[in-house]
Structures are given as structure tokens and as C-alpha cells.
Enzyme design. Structure first.
Site, PDB file in Angstrom:
ATOM      1  N   LYS A 248     -10.594  -3.941   3.013  1.00 34.48           N
ATOM      2  CA  LYS A 248      -9.315  -4.612   3.243  1.00 34.48           C
ATOM      3  C   LYS A 248      -9.206  -5.089   4.686  1.00 34.48           C
ATOM      4  CE  LYS A 248      -7.281  -1.708  -0.330  1.00 34.48           C
ATOM      5  NZ  LYS A 248      -8.537  -0.936  -0.518  1.00 34.48           N
ATOM      6  N   CYS A 358      -5.756   3.624  -5.566  1.00 34.73           N
ATOM      7  CA  CYS A 358      -6.737   3.376  -6.632  1.00 34.73           C
ATOM      8  C   CYS A 358      -6.631   4.500  -7.663  1.00 34.73           C
ATOM      9  CB  CYS A 358      -8.149   3.249  -6.083  1.00 34.73           C
ATOM     10  SG  CYS A 358      -8.733   4.682  -5.138  1.00 34.73           S
TER      11      CYS A 358
END
Length: 426
Positions: A248, A358
Site C-alpha cells: 500500500k 484482510c
């Protein structure tokens, strides 16, 4: 343990696989975290990779392997008995990895001594003579299946079985979004969104075109969503919390954000720094505990990809299905709430806060997002629009993103993920 010179070739890899399974199933360690220690006696990279493959496949198929073992014994072996571990390893090779039966059993018998060796040989031989097979779709562990059926329905739980049946394809995030079509063609892949290419699994990622030059990095399509939803940075400042290994961070830096990347783990930050160097992107990196650290000033945006159960990445890391318990999910959810409330103080009025995990557990996703809105009246949900997501993914009715098994199924699926975006009122 010193290798016996009379052991069949390949026994060392099976012994390493046994250590890996013991670390996951008995000690509760992540498979990847146990890998270096379990394979320390293996000199060859391919032997280490094979030990990992055996352990991973055994974990994918564990309930079905245990059912076969129990069908061939007069009374069940203890769950953690070495004989059961040896049979799991032998059967997963013979029935799932296409290892010849004689090699599968010969290389595990040295792992057990005395009477258990005779038992292992007898049970394996009986199952081979019966032409035992594994079901086409692996059976999920009972607690996981019950939890996911209850939270998401039977269809999603069945889709999870399909996802875990084989290792997933590989997703690449591109440094230059405008080069998407070019890289899809060069790498023989498909694109599910701008700046993304999906390719078949490859044993030599680092040898593919563009890797050494830093034109792309590996990142699942679902994991790319939090950074995508922050848009172009235009030089504004962003805090990327729990940032390592850095997928990210790279996406945000490439999108023009001035990124400060924070993570508790110095070794994981080293990997992030290596990825920054390879891609030619820049970000400030800080090794610190976000529960103790605080920035000198508020940022234009904050991204918190919080530590979680990681049940959403089960297709790549099947060990999570066997390690994560209800109690751990509850404890992690409490930590996530505390982290998100702390991170909320670091956003400028009018700025954006993105929360992601996640995980396939609503206690770690939807419930934590709800807790922020309840605790912080200065925040409002900033709904995600359909146009911001890859085709095949849609926001929920409130504008949050929940990626479930079964989504993008025709294209190879995606990791389980939850993302919520908030705006701090100005």
C-alpha cells in the site's frame, strides 16, 4: 537432528515439513514464520520449497486427510501423534501432490520409530489398496465452516472450499497505471482494474520482465483497494499505519502522496525499504508501536490496515484456518478498535481515514467501523462508489467494501477483505 545415511533421499524435506506442521498445529505459529527454523537443515532452495509445499497442501486438506486416517484405524490416533503427522504428510503427497506412493511412504517412515512405524506403513498401505481419494473440494475445519456459514451463508462457505482447492493466481500492482495494457500483454496476464495485472502462478517472480526495474510489485487485488480509495495524493501528507511489507505504501507513493510509513517490526520495514529502493519510490519509514507513538502534526489522510486474524488470506496461507480461534478474533477486534480510535486523532478536519483488514470476520470489519462512528461524532462514513472498484466488486448498502469468497470467481477470486472510508468533519 542428524540425518541417518541410510535414510531414503528426500527424507530431510519431509522432516522439515513435519516441523512446519508441528509449529502450526501444536504451537500455533504462522506457517511463514516457522519456515526458516523448520528448514534450517536444508541447503537447497528447491528442498525448502518442497517442504513448504507439502506442509501447505497438508493444511489445505487436513480435515479430509484426518478422515481417511480415521477410517483405516481401529481407534482414532491422538490429534498430535507423530504417526498421524507422518500419515498426513504421506497421504497429501500421494493423493494431492502426485508423489509416487512408494516414495511418499518411504520418506516418512524414518520420521517415526518403533510400533508407530509399522502402524503408519499399514494404514498407508491399506488406503492405497482401497484406492482412497480426496474430495474435489477440500473440507473446511468445522469451526470455520460454521462461522462463515453463519456470517455469510452457505454459498460463501462453499465458495471458500473452491478457493482453497488450489493456490491462487498472482496479482501485480503497477507503478504506472497508464501502462496497464502494456504490462498485461508483456506478462501474458489479464487486468481487473487500472494499475493491475493478474498472471498465472510462477516460480520465478524475480525473473519476470519489470521486476528488477521496479515497474510492479506483488499485491492481491483486494489488498490494493484501501490505497485505491484514497485517490491521487497531489503532494499531500498521509500516514500509512502498520505499513509493512509495503504494497500500500508503494501504491500511495506512486499516486503522489507524501507518505510516512509506520510499522512495529523493523525487519518488515527493511523489506519495505528494499521495495522502495527497487521501485524508485520514496516514503519516510518509522519503526514504532502506534499505541505509543504519535505524529507531530495531523495528516491529510490516514490508512490503518490493522493487524487481524488474516482469515481472508486463507487460500494463500491455509494455516490460518487451523490457528485462529474465536477468542483470538475477539481480542484482535478490541485491539483494532483501540488503534482506529487513536488513528482518528491524527487526521486533519476535512481529511480522510481508511480502515482495512484482510479478515473474513465481521467482528474485525463491520463492527469496528460501526464502533468508530458511534464513538466519534466528528466522523462520517464516506461511501465508496461502484466506479471506484474493479468490475465484479460492489460496496454494501452503507458504502463499505466487503470482499467475500465467490467474488471475482470467474477471474480466479480474491482475498477476503474489508474496507471502510471516513471523512473527518471540518
Amino acid at each position: 537432528m542428524t540425518k541417518d545415511k541410510t535414510e531414503p533421499h528426500g527424507t530431510a524435506s519431509r522432516r522439515a515439513a513435519l516441523r512446519l506442521l508441528d509449529a502450526v498445529l501444536r504451537k500455533g505459529l504462522p506457517l511463514e514464520a516457522a519456515l526458516d527454523g523448520a528448514t534450517r537443515e536444508l541447503d537447497r532452495a528447491d528442498d525448502r520449497a518442497f517442504a513448504h509445499a507439502i506442509a501447505a497442501e497438508t493444511l489445505r486438506r487436513l480435515p479430509d486427510l484426518d478422515a481417511l486416517i480415521d477410517s483405516a484405524t481401529q481407534k482414532p490416533l491422538p490429534y498430535d501423534a507423530k504417526a498421524r503427522f507422518a500419515l498426513r504428510i504421506a497421504l497429501s503427497q500421494a493423493l494431492a501432490l502426485e508423489t509416487p506412493a512408494h516414495a511418499a511412504i518411504a520418506t516418512v517412515l524414518p520420521l517415526v520409530d518403533g510400533g508407530p512405524r509399522k502402524l503408519v506403513h499399514g494404514v498407508f498401505g491399506a488406503l492405497m489398496r482401497k484406492q482412497a481419494t480426496l474430495p474435489a473440494l477440500p473440507t473446511l475445519p468445522k469451526p470455520v465452516a460454521a462461522r462463515w456459514r453463519g456470517n455469510w451463508g452457505l454459498a460463501t462457505a462453499e465458495a471458500a472450499r473452491a478457493l482453497i482447492a488450489a493456490p491462487p493466481p498472482i496479482d501485480l500492482a503497477l507503478k504506472k497505471v497508464e501502462a496497464t495494457a502494456e504490462w498485461a500483454e508483456r506478462l501474458g496476464g489479464i487486468s481487473l482494474a487500472p494499475g493491475h495485472v493478474r498472471i498465472a502462478r510462477s516460480a520465478g517472480i524475480s525473473t519476470l520482465p519489470g521486476f528488477a526495474e521496479g515497474d510492479w510489485w506483488v499485491q492481491d487485488i483486494a489488498a490494493s483497494l484501501p490505497a485505491r480509495l484514497l485517490g491521487e495524493g497531489e503532494g499531500r501528507h498521509l500516514l500509512d499505519l502498520c505499513a509493512a511489507p509495503g504494497g500500500k505504501t508503494l501504491r500511495l507513493a506512486a499516486a503522489g502522496w507524501r507518505v510516512t510509513a509506520l510499522d512495529l517490526s523493523e525487519p518488515r520495514l527493511v523489506r519495505l525499504q528494499e521495495n522502495l529502493a527497487r521501485t524508485g519510490l520514496s516514503a519516510e519509514t518509522i519503526a514504532a508501536d502506534l499505541t505509543l507513538w504519535a505524529p507531530e502534526e495531523a495528516a491529510d489522510a490516514v490508512l490503518l490496515d490493522a493487524p487481524c486474524s488474516a482469515t481472508g488470506i486463507f487460500r494463500r496461507h491455509p494455516d490460518v484456518l487451523h490457528r485462529v480461534r474465536e477468542r483470538a478474533i475477539g481480542e484482535l477486534a478490541e485491539q483494532q478498535r483501540a488503534m482506529l480510535l487513536r488513528a482518528a486523532d491524527w487526521v486533519k478536519p476535512g481529511g480522510t481515514l481508511v480502515y482495512a483488514v484482510c479478515s473474513l470476520e465481521p467482528r474485525e470489519g463491520e463492527a469496528v467501523a460501526d464502533a468508530l462512528i458511534e464513538a466519534r461524532p466528528d466522523y462520517a462514513l464516506l461511501p465508496v462508489e461502484n466506479a471506484e472498484l474493479p468490475d465484479g466488486l460492489t460496496p454494501d448498502r452503507s458504502g463499505r467494501v466487503r470482499v467475500l469468497p465467490g467474488m471475482l470467481a470467474d477471474q480466479g477470486g480474491a482475498d477476503g477483505f474489508f474496507v471502510a472510508r471516513f471523512r473527518r468533519k471540518g
